[in-house]
Write a protein that holds these residues in place. Structure first.
Motif, PDB file in Angstrom:
ATOM      1  N   GLU A 109     103.673 115.088 109.379  1.00 47.81           N
ATOM      2  CA  GLU A 109     104.383 115.397 108.131  1.00 47.81           C
ATOM      3  C   GLU A 109     105.810 115.815 108.404  1.00 47.81           C
ATOM      4  O   GLU A 109     106.086 116.578 109.326  1.00 47.81           O
ATOM      5  CB  GLU A 109     103.650 116.518 107.382  1.00 47.81           C
ATOM      6  N   GLU A 110     106.726 115.303 107.599  1.00 47.96           N
ATOM      7  CA  GLU A 110     108.120 115.721 107.647  1.00 47.96           C
ATOM      8  C   GLU A 110     108.673 115.662 106.237  1.00 47.96           C
ATOM      9  O   GLU A 110     108.586 114.633 105.565  1.00 47.96           O
ATOM     10  CB  GLU A 110     108.936 114.820 108.574  1.00 47.96           C
ATOM     11  N   ASN A 111     109.216 116.783 105.780  1.00 51.83           N
ATOM     12  CA  ASN A 111     109.800 116.855 104.437  1.00 51.83           C
ATOM     13  C   ASN A 111     108.828 116.412 103.352  1.00 51.83           C
ATOM     14  O   ASN A 111     109.190 115.668 102.437  1.00 51.83           O
ATOM     15  CB  ASN A 111     111.090 116.040 104.370  1.00 51.83           C
ATOM     16  N   LEU A 112     107.573 116.856 103.501  1.00 54.65           N
ATOM     17  CA  LEU A 112     106.521 116.591 102.510  1.00 54.65           C
ATOM     18  C   LEU A 112     106.157 115.115 102.412  1.00 54.65           C
ATOM     19  O   LEU A 112     105.605 114.664 101.401  1.00 54.65           O
ATOM     20  CB  LEU A 112     106.930 117.122 101.135  1.00 54.65           C
ATOM     21  N   GLU A 113     106.413 114.355 103.465  1.00 57.89           N
ATOM     22  CA  GLU A 113     106.027 112.943 103.522  1.00 57.89           C
ATOM     23  C   GLU A 113     105.263 112.681 104.817  1.00 57.89           C
ATOM     24  O   GLU A 113     105.470 113.357 105.818  1.00 57.89           O
ATOM     25  CB  GLU A 113     107.252 112.043 103.467  1.00 57.89           C
ATOM     26  N   GLY A 114     104.389 111.701 104.777  1.00 57.78           N
ATOM     27  CA  GLY A 114     103.695 111.295 105.988  1.00 57.78           C
ATOM     28  C   GLY A 114     104.538 110.286 106.752  1.00 57.78           C
ATOM     29  O   GLY A 114     105.109 109.372 106.159  1.00 57.78           O
ATOM     30  N   VAL A 115     104.624 110.475 108.071  1.00 60.80           N
ATOM     31  CA  VAL A 115     105.394 109.566 108.919  1.00 60.80           C
ATOM     32  C   VAL A 115     104.483 109.040 110.013  1.00 60.80           C
ATOM     33  O   VAL A 115     103.857 109.817 110.740  1.00 60.80           O
ATOM     34  CB  VAL A 115     106.610 110.272 109.555  1.00 60.80           C
ATOM     35  N   ARG A 132     105.019 107.551 104.097  1.00 60.11           N
ATOM     36  CA  ARG A 132     103.999 107.258 103.113  1.00 60.11           C
ATOM     37  C   ARG A 132     103.677 108.519 102.310  1.00 60.11           C
ATOM     38  O   ARG A 132     103.856 109.641 102.789  1.00 60.11           O
ATOM     39  CB  ARG A 132     102.722 106.764 103.801  1.00 60.11           C
ATOM     40  N   PRO A 133     103.188 108.359 101.083  1.00 60.18           N
ATOM     41  CA  PRO A 133     102.825 109.521 100.245  1.00 60.18           C
ATOM     42  C   PRO A 133     101.558 110.190 100.769  1.00 60.18           C
ATOM     43  O   PRO A 133     100.531 109.528 100.949  1.00 60.18           O
ATOM     44  CB  PRO A 133     102.603 108.892  98.868  1.00 60.18           C
ATOM     45  N   LEU A 134     101.615 111.465 101.007  1.00 57.68           N
ATOM     46  CA  LEU A 134     100.488 112.171 101.607  1.00 57.68           C
ATOM     47  C   LEU A 134      99.229 112.106 100.746  1.00 57.68           C
ATOM     48  O   LEU A 134      98.118 112.004 101.273  1.00 57.68           O
ATOM     49  CB  LEU A 134     100.870 113.638 101.849  1.00 57.68           C
ATOM     50  N   HIS A 135      99.373 112.162  99.426  1.00 58.40           N
ATOM     51  CA  HIS A 135      98.197 112.242  98.561  1.00 58.40           C
ATOM     52  C   HIS A 135      97.423 110.935  98.475  1.00 58.40           C
ATOM     53  O   HIS A 135      96.285 110.924  97.986  1.00 58.40           O
ATOM     54  CB  HIS A 135      98.608 112.679  97.155  1.00 58.40           C
ATOM     55  N   ALA A 136      98.012 109.834  98.956  1.00 61.80           N
ATOM     56  CA  ALA A 136      97.367 108.525  98.819  1.00 61.80           C
ATOM     57  C   ALA A 136      96.751 108.024 100.120  1.00 61.80           C
ATOM     58  O   ALA A 136      96.206 106.918 100.148  1.00 61.80           O
ATOM     59  CB  ALA A 136      98.375 107.494  98.298  1.00 61.80           C
ATOM     60  N   LEU A 137      96.820 108.809 101.184  1.00 67.83           N
ATOM     61  CA  LEU A 137      96.282 108.419 102.488  1.00 67.83           C
ATOM     62  C   LEU A 137      95.197 109.387 102.924  1.00 67.83           C
ATOM     63  O   LEU A 137      95.279 110.584 102.637  1.00 67.83           O
ATOM     64  CB  LEU A 137      97.373 108.415 103.553  1.00 67.83           C
ATOM     65  N   ALA A 138      94.204 108.900 103.655  1.00 70.54           N
ATOM     66  CA  ALA A 138      93.198 109.795 104.224  1.00 70.54           C
ATOM     67  C   ALA A 138      93.858 110.792 105.168  1.00 70.54           C
ATOM     68  O   ALA A 138      93.652 112.007 105.067  1.00 70.54           O
ATOM     69  CB  ALA A 138      92.134 108.982 104.959  1.00 70.54           C
ATOM     70  N   SER A 139      94.668 110.297 106.080  1.00 68.77           N
ATOM     71  CA  SER A 139      95.344 111.187 107.027  1.00 68.77           C
ATOM     72  C   SER A 139      96.337 112.100 106.318  1.00 68.77           C
ATOM     73  O   SER A 139      96.579 113.229 106.753  1.00 68.77           O
ATOM     74  CB  SER A 139      96.059 110.357 108.100  1.00 68.77           C
ATOM     75  N   GLY A 140      96.917 111.623 105.241  1.00 69.06           N
ATOM     76  CA  GLY A 140      97.834 112.454 104.473  1.00 69.06           C
ATOM     77  C   GLY A 140      97.116 113.596 103.782  1.00 69.06           C
ATOM     78  O   GLY A 140      97.618 114.731 103.736  1.00 69.06           O
ATOM     79  N   LYS A 141      95.933 113.325 103.259  1.00 72.80           N
ATOM     80  CA  LYS A 141      95.164 114.386 102.608  1.00 72.80           C
ATOM     81  C   LYS A 141      94.688 115.424 103.610  1.00 72.80           C
ATOM     82  O   LYS A 141      94.576 116.616 103.291  1.00 72.80           O
ATOM     83  CB  LYS A 141      93.992 113.775 101.830  1.00 72.80           C
ATOM     84  N   VAL A 142      94.411 114.981 104.835  1.00 70.67           N
ATOM     85  CA  VAL A 142      94.068 115.923 105.901  1.00 70.67           C
ATOM     86  C   VAL A 142      95.212 116.910 106.113  1.00 70.67           C
ATOM     87  O   VAL A 142      95.000 118.120 106.275  1.00 70.67           O
ATOM     88  CB  VAL A 142      93.758 115.159 107.210  1.00 70.67           C
ATOM     89  N   ILE A 143      96.424 116.397 106.124  1.00 69.76           N
ATOM     90  CA  ILE A 143      97.601 117.259 106.302  1.00 69.76           C
ATOM     91  C   ILE A 143      97.797 118.165 105.095  1.00 69.76           C
ATOM     92  O   ILE A 143      98.056 119.370 105.228  1.00 69.76           O
ATOM     93  CB  ILE A 143      98.848 116.393 106.559  1.00 69.76           C
ATOM     94  N   LEU A 144      97.657 117.626 103.894  1.00 66.27           N
ATOM     95  CA  LEU A 144      97.797 118.441 102.683  1.00 66.27           C
ATOM     96  C   LEU A 144      96.766 119.564 102.641  1.00 66.27           C
ATOM     97  O   LEU A 144      97.047 120.656 102.109  1.00 66.27           O
ATOM     98  CB  LEU A 144      97.640 117.564 101.440  1.00 66.27           C
ATOM     99  N   ALA A 145      95.592 119.309 103.188  1.00 69.00           N
ATOM    100  CA  ALA A 145      94.533 120.319 103.182  1.00 69.00           C
ATOM    101  C   ALA A 145      94.906 121.546 104.006  1.00 69.00           C
ATOM    102  O   ALA A 145      94.313 122.617 103.844  1.00 69.00           O
ATOM    103  CB  ALA A 145      93.225 119.716 103.702  1.00 69.00           C
TER     104      ALA A 145
END
Length: 252
Positions: A109-115, A132-145
């Protein structure tokens, strides 16, 4: 006033440089005329910037067409090697890909985005560095959690819950509920949430101090990712690789 005007000119110049670089990143092998058309800059402006970038090694010219140069690779590699865990994660991404014959990746994550830092698949270099948008990816949701409530609210406010596919989470309550489930089960799923027909699974990767390093993920066609395949194979493989990164960081 003069200093403010000089500063504004400098900012505008920098933006033009990066507009050209981003255009070449998306479509390499472009002529000056094509770059001019895609950036809405004047031909003379594009020419001047390209010549400066060429002198610095950040772009190269071949038969009138321009490409990203290796000078940027050195900068990119320095960024990817900033954390010791990143290079270890690269090995695990390739191991996962070879063992499962699925596309694998490592997201930070960088600046609230997945890289995407690393990707294994065909072709393996695509998507690396893309956001990529964090809320739309499995790995992104892991980070948001891993975010606290305040940071989640900031993410929603600044980035929005934009719909990308038919199952994208687009409201706050659903996202909060989903993240609670991710924390409890230790992994996240993406069931056609970023792209129709695509399924993904991701797990968190921690440092020996239990700080989040990033997320390991696998993705492929929805039809292939059955419940049995996910829970009897892929999730366990991801957990194993994430654990190996943590142990390697701790003991070498």
């Amino acid at each position: 006033m003069a200093n403010q005007e000089d500063e504004n000119v400098g900012v505008a110049t920098t933006k033009k440089t990066f507009a050209i670089l981003e255009t070449l990143r998306e479509n390499e092998g472009l002529s000056i005329a094509e770059i001019t058309r895609r950036t809405d800059l004047t031909k003379s402006t594009v020419y001047r910037h390209l010549k400066t970038l060429e002198e610095l090694g950040y772009v190269i010219e071949r038969d009138g067409e321009y490409y990203i140069g290796l000078g940027l690779l050195e900068i990119a590699e320095q960024t990817r090697n900033r954390e010791p865990g990143y290079t270890i994660a690269q090995r695990k991404v390739f191991e996962l890909g070879r063992e499962t014959d699925e596309r694998s990746m490592f997201l930070v994550e960088e600046n609230l985005e997945g890289v995407y830092l690393y990707r294994y698949g065909s072709p393996s270099n695509t998507m690396v560095g893309e956001r990529r948008p964090l809320h739309a990816l499995a790995s992104g949701k892991v980070i948001l959690a891993e975010f606290d409530e305040e940071r989640i609210e900031r993410f929603i406010e600044q980035k929005g819950l934009v719909q990308h596919a038919k199952n994208t989470i687009t409201d706050r309550d659903s996202l909060v509920s989903e993240l609670e489930a991710v924390r409890e089960q230790g992994y996240a799923l993406n069931d056609e949430e970023y792209m129709d027909g695509l399924f993904g699974v991701g797990v968190p990767v921690y440092t020996p101090d239990d700080e989040l390093l990033g997320s390991l993920g696998l993705f492929g066609p929805t039809s292939r990712f059955t419940d049995e395949y996910l829970h009897d194979d892929l999730v366990n493989r991801l957990w194993d690789k994430a654990g190996e990164i943590k142990v390697t960081l701790a003991y070498g």
